[in-house]
Design an enzyme around this catalytic site. Structure first.
Site, PDB file in Angstrom:
ATOM      1  N   TYR A  21       2.147   1.873  -7.495  1.00 31.18           N
ATOM      2  CA  TYR A  21       1.078   1.470  -6.570  1.00 31.18           C
ATOM      3  C   TYR A  21      -0.292   1.714  -7.216  1.00 31.18           C
ATOM      4  O   TYR A  21      -1.139   0.817  -7.273  1.00 31.18           O
ATOM      5  CB  TYR A  21       1.190   2.261  -5.255  1.00 31.18           C
ATOM      6  CG  TYR A  21      -0.057   2.198  -4.398  1.00 31.18           C
ATOM      7  CD1 TYR A  21      -0.494   0.989  -3.853  1.00 31.18           C
ATOM      8  CD2 TYR A  21      -0.821   3.345  -4.136  1.00 31.18           C
ATOM      9  CE1 TYR A  21      -1.652   0.920  -3.073  1.00 31.18           C
ATOM     10  CE2 TYR A  21      -1.969   3.291  -3.358  1.00 31.18           C
ATOM     11  CZ  TYR A  21      -2.376   2.079  -2.826  1.00 31.18           C
ATOM     12  OH  TYR A  21      -3.529   2.016  -2.062  1.00 31.18           O
ATOM     13  N   VAL A  73       8.993  16.541   5.046  1.00 30.66           N
ATOM     14  CA  VAL A  73       7.897  17.013   4.190  1.00 30.66           C
ATOM     15  C   VAL A  73       8.436  17.075   2.763  1.00 30.66           C
ATOM     16  O   VAL A  73       9.442  17.744   2.506  1.00 30.66           O
ATOM     17  CB  VAL A  73       7.385  18.397   4.651  1.00 30.66           C
ATOM     18  CG1 VAL A  73       6.376  18.961   3.663  1.00 30.66           C
ATOM     19  CG2 VAL A  73       6.786  18.301   6.045  1.00 30.66           C
ATOM     20  N   TYR A  74       7.768  16.374   1.851  1.00 33.10           N
ATOM     21  CA  TYR A  74       8.248  16.319   0.466  1.00 33.10           C
ATOM     22  C   TYR A  74       7.998  17.640  -0.269  1.00 33.10           C
ATOM     23  O   TYR A  74       6.901  18.225  -0.165  1.00 33.10           O
ATOM     24  CB  TYR A  74       7.521  15.224  -0.319  1.00 33.10           C
ATOM     25  CG  TYR A  74       7.823  13.805   0.114  1.00 33.10           C
ATOM     26  CD1 TYR A  74       9.011  13.458   0.735  1.00 33.10           C
ATOM     27  CD2 TYR A  74       6.898  12.789  -0.122  1.00 33.10           C
ATOM     28  CE1 TYR A  74       9.284  12.153   1.113  1.00 33.10           C
ATOM     29  CE2 TYR A  74       7.153  11.474   0.253  1.00 33.10           C
ATOM     30  CZ  TYR A  74       8.356  11.164   0.869  1.00 33.10           C
ATOM     31  OH  TYR A  74       8.615   9.873   1.247  1.00 33.10           O
ATOM     32  N   ALA A 111      -1.090   2.142 -10.306  1.00 28.23           N
ATOM     33  CA  ALA A 111      -1.315   1.309 -11.499  1.00 28.23           C
ATOM     34  C   ALA A 111      -1.709  -0.108 -11.095  1.00 28.23           C
ATOM     35  O   ALA A 111      -2.595  -0.723 -11.712  1.00 28.23           O
ATOM     36  CB  ALA A 111      -0.055   1.288 -12.368  1.00 28.23           C
ATOM     37  N   ASP A 139      -8.434   6.200  -4.194  1.00 23.85           N
ATOM     38  CA  ASP A 139      -8.680   7.286  -5.155  1.00 23.85           C
ATOM     39  C   ASP A 139      -7.462   7.538  -6.053  1.00 23.85           C
ATOM     40  O   ASP A 139      -7.561   8.262  -7.041  1.00 23.85           O
ATOM     41  CB  ASP A 139      -9.086   8.580  -4.425  1.00 23.85           C
ATOM     42  CG  ASP A 139      -8.043   9.094  -3.442  1.00 23.85           C
ATOM     43  OD1 ASP A 139      -6.994   8.443  -3.262  1.00 23.85           O
ATOM     44  OD2 ASP A 139      -8.289  10.169  -2.836  1.00 23.85           O
ATOM     45  N   GLU A 140      -6.306   6.924  -5.689  1.00 23.25           N
ATOM     46  CA  GLU A 140      -5.084   7.207  -6.463  1.00 23.25           C
ATOM     47  C   GLU A 140      -5.162   6.648  -7.880  1.00 23.25           C
ATOM     48  O   GLU A 140      -4.383   7.038  -8.749  1.00 23.25           O
ATOM     49  CB  GLU A 140      -3.853   6.673  -5.726  1.00 23.25           C
ATOM     50  CG  GLU A 140      -3.814   7.219  -4.310  1.00 23.25           C
ATOM     51  CD  GLU A 140      -2.493   7.052  -3.580  1.00 23.25           C
ATOM     52  OE1 GLU A 140      -1.458   6.927  -4.235  1.00 23.25           O
ATOM     53  OE2 GLU A 140      -2.522   7.079  -2.336  1.00 23.25           O
ATOM     54  N   SER A 148       0.779  -1.240   0.000  1.00 23.19           N
ATOM     55  CA  SER A 148       0.000   0.000   0.000  1.00 23.19           C
ATOM     56  C   SER A 148       0.815   1.297   0.000  1.00 23.19           C
ATOM     57  O   SER A 148       0.218   2.374  -0.011  1.00 23.19           O
ATOM     58  CB  SER A 148      -0.925   0.005   1.227  1.00 23.19           C
ATOM     59  OG  SER A 148      -0.162   0.163   2.408  1.00 23.19           O
TER      60      SER A 148
END
Ligand code: NAD
Ligand code: TYD
Length: 361
Positions: A160, A216-217, A162, A135-136, A87
């Site tokens: 993930y 934080v990205y 896909a 929802d991805e 996940s």
């Protein structure tokens, strides 16, 4: 009718919460959990229910057809809530093979095994296979785009996403072609108790409690639609009990928050609750721990869900506001050190070093 329900991935975050929810709400149902106990699976999450004989636990892989066949027959399974999966998007970028194997191959095996079992029982109309997705699969939204709904075209952009999209297509095809009573749900980001500390919220909380940097990205402006896990479990219960086979249900919190805003809220909440409890934090204020680190490759900018279909069709809507849900989550991590401390293994430390490439020191 007594329901005999197989919950896959029940030692994980969402399915673990679902097992607790279902056992409390439907004590007469027979619950069986199948989980491979990967790094993300934690038997401790459901141990009290196993010890009390309220559920049966089977350690094994959803891709093991022989095991699944025996389990479906032995426990006379009538319903499957399928949540077992790899996940984590970041792990799918560094190692996609397990995602294809479990999310696509494993879902195929479960569908085929359940179809055989269902046919042998005379194709009962009351049986259900609920395929739980994300929802991805819909891709990324621009700030002014309307939220995703059940008619949004699939446009997955990470390994993930896909792999989950592929499994959604399989689930729908098995319903359409074979008439198997399959339902699909696509939910936004969940948070709450029993969440493995590689995902943003539990990672932030545990790093605050340990006085470690909070990664934080990019610029922190990516937006997610956060839903308290208990609300997701109530939605899954509604779909499994009253949903229409062949239908898809989008589930969301109507709570769009940027990552930086979310991390600020978490920092302030931990500072507040720790003070209330007289707990000394290694670093205060916690906001000083925030570090902007290299962005995730292909990082989706925004997700949001329009949950009006499930509200109108099944009367579900979220009950927990984000401020209440975050407060409950912070309180849970403060009170349940004995759940998360054992997860901080050498493997976990090695994962952090690889993932954040030394940017957290
Ligand atoms: P998780 O990673 O916390 O748990 C996954 C569980 O599946 C673990 O217990 C793991 O041991 C088990 N598992 C993995 N591979 C397995 C295999 N081959 N056989 C048997 N068990 C296996 O995941 P989660 O965040 O709780 O997500 C659960 C489901 O919900 C997934 O299908 C995910 O795509 C979906 N989902 C998650 C979110 C979210 O925000 N976390 C949102 C929407 C949908
Ligand atoms: P995550 O919890 O991994 O969920 P998902 O990628 O499925 O949405 O990440 C939520 C958001 O937080 C996402 O935009 C990526 C971001 N993020 C960080 O900024 N830092 C981190 O260390 C992690 C794990 C995620």
């Amino acid at each position: 009718m007594t329901r005999h329900i197989l919950i896959t991935g029940g030692a994980g975050f969402i399915a673990g919460n679902l097992v607790h929810h279902w056992a409390a709400a439907h004590p007469n149902d027979n619950l069986v959990v199948l989980d491979a106990l990967t790094y993300a699976g934690n038997r401790a999450t459901i141990e009290p229910l196993i010890a009390a004989g309220q559920i049966r636990f089977v350690e094994g892989d959803i891709g093991d057809r022989t095991l699944v066949d025996v389990l479906l027959a032995e426990h006379a399974i009538t319903h499957i809530a399928h949540l077992a999966a790899e996940s984590h998007v970041d792990r799918s970028i560094s190692g996609p093979a397990a995602f294809l194997s479990t999310n696509v191959g494993g879902t195929f095996t479960l569908l085929e095994a359940f179809r055989t079992h269902w046919l042998a029982a005379g194709s009962p109309a009351s049986w259900r296979f609920l395929h739980v997705s994300t929802d991805e699969v819909f891709g990324s939204l621009e700030p002014s785009d309307p939220p995703f709904n059940e008619t949004t075209a699939y446009a997955p952009r990470s390994p993930y996403a896909a792999s989950k999209a592929a499994s959604d297509h399989l689930a729908r095809a098995w319903q359409h072609t074979y008439g198997l009573p399959v339902l699909v749900s696509n939910c936004s980001n969940n948070y709450g108790p029993f969440h493995f500390p590689e995902k943003l919220i539990p990672l932030t909380l545990i790093n605050i409690l340990l006085g470690r940097p909070i990664p934080v990205y990019g610029d922190g402006a990516n937006v997610r639609d956060w839903l308290f896990v208990e609300d997701h479990c109530r939605a899954l219960e509604r779909i499994l009990l009253s949903g229409e086979p062949g239908h898809t249900y989008c589930i969301g919190g109507n709570n769009e928050v940027s990552n930086l805003d979310l991390v600020h809220q978490l920092c302030d909440l931990v500072d507040e609750l720790a003070s209330d409890q007289g707990l000394a934090l290694p670093q205060r204020p916690s906001r000083e721990l925030i570090r902007f680190v290299t962005d995730r490759p292909g990082h989706d900018r925004r997700y949001a869900i329009d949950a009006s279909h499930i509200r109108e069709a099944l009367g579900w809507e979220p009950r927990v506001t984000v401020s209440e849900g975050l407060r409950r989550t912070v309180a849970w991590y403060l009170a349940n050190r004995s759940w998360w401390e054992p997860l901080l293994s050498d493997d976990y430390s090695a994962y952090l070093v690889g993932q954040y490439a030394g940017q957290l020191s």
